[in-house]
Design a protein around this motif. Sequence first.
Motif, PDB file in Angstrom:
ATOM      1  N   GLN A 158     -40.487  19.455   0.161  1.00 53.18           N
ATOM      2  CA  GLN A 158     -41.471  20.398   0.717  1.00 53.18           C
ATOM      3  C   GLN A 158     -42.779  20.344  -0.052  1.00 53.18           C
ATOM      4  O   GLN A 158     -43.867  20.361   0.540  1.00 53.18           O
ATOM      5  CB  GLN A 158     -40.897  21.812   0.703  1.00 53.18           C
ATOM      6  CG  GLN A 158     -39.811  22.049   1.736  1.00 53.18           C
ATOM      7  CD  GLN A 158     -39.166  23.412   1.625  1.00 53.18           C
ATOM      8  OE1 GLN A 158     -39.091  23.996   0.534  1.00 53.18           O
ATOM      9  NE2 GLN A 158     -38.692  23.932   2.737  1.00 53.18           N
ATOM     10  N   THR A 159     -42.686  20.264  -1.380  1.00 53.01           N
ATOM     11  CA  THR A 159     -43.898  20.198  -2.198  1.00 53.01           C
ATOM     12  C   THR A 159     -44.673  18.915  -1.913  1.00 53.01           C
ATOM     13  O   THR A 159     -45.906  18.932  -1.729  1.00 53.01           O
ATOM     14  CB  THR A 159     -43.538  20.271  -3.698  1.00 53.01           C
ATOM     15  OG1 THR A 159     -42.857  21.493  -3.964  1.00 53.01           O
ATOM     16  CG2 THR A 159     -44.793  20.191  -4.556  1.00 53.01           C
ATOM     17  N   THR A 160     -43.962  17.807  -1.863  1.00 51.26           N
ATOM     18  CA  THR A 160     -44.610  16.517  -1.594  1.00 51.26           C
ATOM     19  C   THR A 160     -45.241  16.509  -0.205  1.00 51.26           C
ATOM     20  O   THR A 160     -46.381  16.061  -0.032  1.00 51.26           O
ATOM     21  CB  THR A 160     -43.593  15.366  -1.718  1.00 51.26           C
ATOM     22  OG1 THR A 160     -42.926  15.447  -2.976  1.00 51.26           O
ATOM     23  CG2 THR A 160     -44.279  14.013  -1.586  1.00 51.26           C
ATOM     24  N   SER A 161     -44.514  17.006   0.774  1.00 50.49           N
ATOM     25  CA  SER A 161     -45.016  17.022   2.147  1.00 50.49           C
ATOM     26  C   SER A 161     -46.227  17.938   2.288  1.00 50.49           C
ATOM     27  O   SER A 161     -47.169  17.638   3.038  1.00 50.49           O
ATOM     28  CB  SER A 161     -43.905  17.471   3.110  1.00 50.49           C
ATOM     29  OG  SER A 161     -42.822  16.566   3.069  1.00 50.49           O
ATOM     30  N   ASP A 162     -46.213  19.057   1.573  1.00 52.28           N
ATOM     31  CA  ASP A 162     -47.354  19.980   1.627  1.00 52.28           C
ATOM     32  C   ASP A 162     -48.614  19.311   1.085  1.00 52.28           C
ATOM     33  O   ASP A 162     -49.708  19.491   1.634  1.00 52.28           O
ATOM     34  CB  ASP A 162     -47.029  21.238   0.815  1.00 52.28           C
ATOM     35  CG  ASP A 162     -48.203  22.201   0.772  1.00 52.28           C
ATOM     36  OD1 ASP A 162     -48.598  22.713   1.844  1.00 52.28           O
ATOM     37  OD2 ASP A 162     -48.743  22.436  -0.338  1.00 52.28           O
ATOM     38  N   LEU A 163     -48.467  18.508   0.043  1.00 54.08           N
ATOM     39  CA  LEU A 163     -49.628  17.807  -0.518  1.00 54.08           C
ATOM     40  C   LEU A 163     -50.194  16.773   0.450  1.00 54.08           C
ATOM     41  O   LEU A 163     -51.380  16.423   0.377  1.00 54.08           O
ATOM     42  CB  LEU A 163     -49.229  17.118  -1.823  1.00 54.08           C
ATOM     43  CG  LEU A 163     -48.909  18.041  -3.000  1.00 54.08           C
ATOM     44  CD1 LEU A 163     -48.227  17.268  -4.120  1.00 54.08           C
ATOM     45  CD2 LEU A 163     -50.168  18.727  -3.520  1.00 54.08           C
ATOM     46  N   ASN A 184     -46.028   4.913  -0.835  1.00 51.17           N
ATOM     47  CA  ASN A 184     -46.773   5.942  -1.563  1.00 51.17           C
ATOM     48  C   ASN A 184     -46.023   7.268  -1.593  1.00 51.17           C
ATOM     49  O   ASN A 184     -46.056   7.976  -2.609  1.00 51.17           O
ATOM     50  CB  ASN A 184     -48.151   6.128  -0.925  1.00 51.17           C
ATOM     51  CG  ASN A 184     -49.061   4.943  -1.185  1.00 51.17           C
ATOM     52  OD1 ASN A 184     -49.088   4.402  -2.287  1.00 51.17           O
ATOM     53  ND2 ASN A 184     -49.792   4.525  -0.169  1.00 51.17           N
ATOM     54  N   PHE A 185     -45.337   7.607  -0.504  1.00 48.68           N
ATOM     55  CA  PHE A 185     -44.581   8.860  -0.482  1.00 48.68           C
ATOM     56  C   PHE A 185     -43.534   8.871  -1.591  1.00 48.68           C
ATOM     57  O   PHE A 185     -43.357   9.874  -2.285  1.00 48.68           O
ATOM     58  CB  PHE A 185     -43.912   9.060   0.883  1.00 48.68           C
ATOM     59  CG  PHE A 185     -43.136  10.343   0.985  1.00 48.68           C
ATOM     60  CD1 PHE A 185     -43.757  11.504   1.427  1.00 48.68           C
ATOM     61  CD2 PHE A 185     -41.795  10.403   0.630  1.00 48.68           C
ATOM     62  CE1 PHE A 185     -43.050  12.707   1.503  1.00 48.68           C
ATOM     63  CE2 PHE A 185     -41.080  11.587   0.704  1.00 48.68           C
ATOM     64  CZ  PHE A 185     -41.715  12.748   1.146  1.00 48.68           C
ATOM     65  N   LEU A 186     -42.815   7.765  -1.735  1.00 45.69           N
ATOM     66  CA  LEU A 186     -41.776   7.699  -2.756  1.00 45.69           C
ATOM     67  C   LEU A 186     -42.329   7.971  -4.151  1.00 45.69           C
ATOM     68  O   LEU A 186     -41.756   8.756  -4.928  1.00 45.69           O
ATOM     69  CB  LEU A 186     -41.109   6.318  -2.736  1.00 45.69           C
ATOM     70  CG  LEU A 186     -40.140   6.013  -1.590  1.00 45.69           C
ATOM     71  CD1 LEU A 186     -39.777   4.526  -1.590  1.00 45.69           C
ATOM     72  CD2 LEU A 186     -38.884   6.859  -1.696  1.00 45.69           C
ATOM     73  N   ILE A 187     -43.454   7.347  -4.494  1.00 50.87           N
ATOM     74  CA  ILE A 187     -43.980   7.479  -5.854  1.00 50.87           C
ATOM     75  C   ILE A 187     -44.668   8.832  -6.040  1.00 50.87           C
ATOM     76  O   ILE A 187     -44.608   9.407  -7.134  1.00 50.87           O
ATOM     77  CB  ILE A 187     -44.921   6.311  -6.202  1.00 50.87           C
ATOM     78  CG1 ILE A 187     -44.179   4.981  -6.001  1.00 50.87           C
ATOM     79  CG2 ILE A 187     -45.399   6.415  -7.642  1.00 50.87           C
ATOM     80  CD1 ILE A 187     -42.850   4.887  -6.749  1.00 50.87           C
ATOM     81  N   LEU A 188     -45.301   9.361  -4.986  1.00 48.04           N
ATOM     82  CA  LEU A 188     -45.837  10.721  -5.097  1.00 48.04           C
ATOM     83  C   LEU A 188     -44.700  11.711  -5.312  1.00 48.04           C
ATOM     84  O   LEU A 188     -44.802  12.641  -6.124  1.00 48.04           O
ATOM     85  CB  LEU A 188     -46.635  11.087  -3.847  1.00 48.04           C
ATOM     86  CG  LEU A 188     -47.185  12.522  -3.818  1.00 48.04           C
ATOM     87  CD1 LEU A 188     -48.094  12.781  -5.020  1.00 48.04           C
ATOM     88  CD2 LEU A 188     -47.931  12.794  -2.509  1.00 48.04           C
TER      89      LEU A 188
END
Length: 355
Positions: free
Chosen positions: A241-246, A260-264
């Motif tokens: 949720q935190t990653t998706s919100d960003l 990029n999603f994985l490393i973020l």
Amino acid sequence: MQGSAPQTFTIAEFLKWDDDKELNLNPKFQRGPVWASPARSYLIDSIIRGYPIPKLLLRTNIDRDTRRTIRDVVDGQQRLRTIIDFAAGKFALTSKAGEYRGYRYSDLEDEEKDAFLAYKLTCEQLINASDEDVLEVFLRINSYAVPVNGSELRNARFDNAFSSYVKDLTRKIPFVWELGVISNRDRVRMNDHSTIAELLGFMMRGVAEGADSDITELYESHIETLESELPSEELFIQVMQTTSDLLADFKNEAISTRPNFLILAAAVMYSMGVLPEGRLAFAKVEEPGSMLNDRDLAVTAIGHLNTAIDTPAEDLDKRALPFIEARSSSQRMASRQVRFEYFCRALAGKSFYDM
């Protein structure tokens, strides 16, 4: 060779043909039975729940003297064998069937048995086709079939707490897939499962290279692991949720794609203190306490990286160059290290323009 338009026949009809020796599951051009228990259970579960399955192709020979019809299975032998074996009580369903785990045909409720027998299989028939015609059709079918990928092989091979947990988590984070992390086509081919498995791996032992063999090894290493020993669902979903919100402002853009999603997400885990060091070096990144203190600044910094991805090389700010070059590096771990450092800076509210 005479063909037919697609027709439907019930499972009950196929069972009767098999009983009457009018169904040939082993014509000489077919392969032997190779499906593992998880794949067989997944098919039966689809039928019980009324989901469609791929159509079958039969060669239908009609003997005018005996008035018998013999059906050779050109494509779909493993599906039909699974259906016939389940109806005969020859195997119980695995966890791939959810709440039907452990069920045999005899354990179904009467109405479920009725629905199973009445389920319609879509078929095309080749009427009185020669062996040469059928072999040609079979070869053509298999020549343009898409090879099974690593995600699909793991789904068929592994049936344990870890694989079931991956499957459940994949369903519980639709907001991740809505970002465009992977395409719908890749989701159909179960690459979303591989993404979730790798993210769980991050939380358990840190970031690795992420090769397909690494993900398979992750599944193998957790064959005996209990679900209670895996990262908590609450914590995992919080990270997602935190990653998706960003990334909410960057739906279907380059910064939201899988690499990029994985490393973020790894940087978010690090900021929360739940990322083991693994093969990443933490010496050059921000302190976790300095990260995610200002969402707006973090989103702005991530936006700058997203813009840099699509900026022509001649116009690119040199301070973003390592991040961009990392995307095409053949050294996967080195690439992940560089992007991890940039994302950690971004979560601390620092754009590459501040470097």
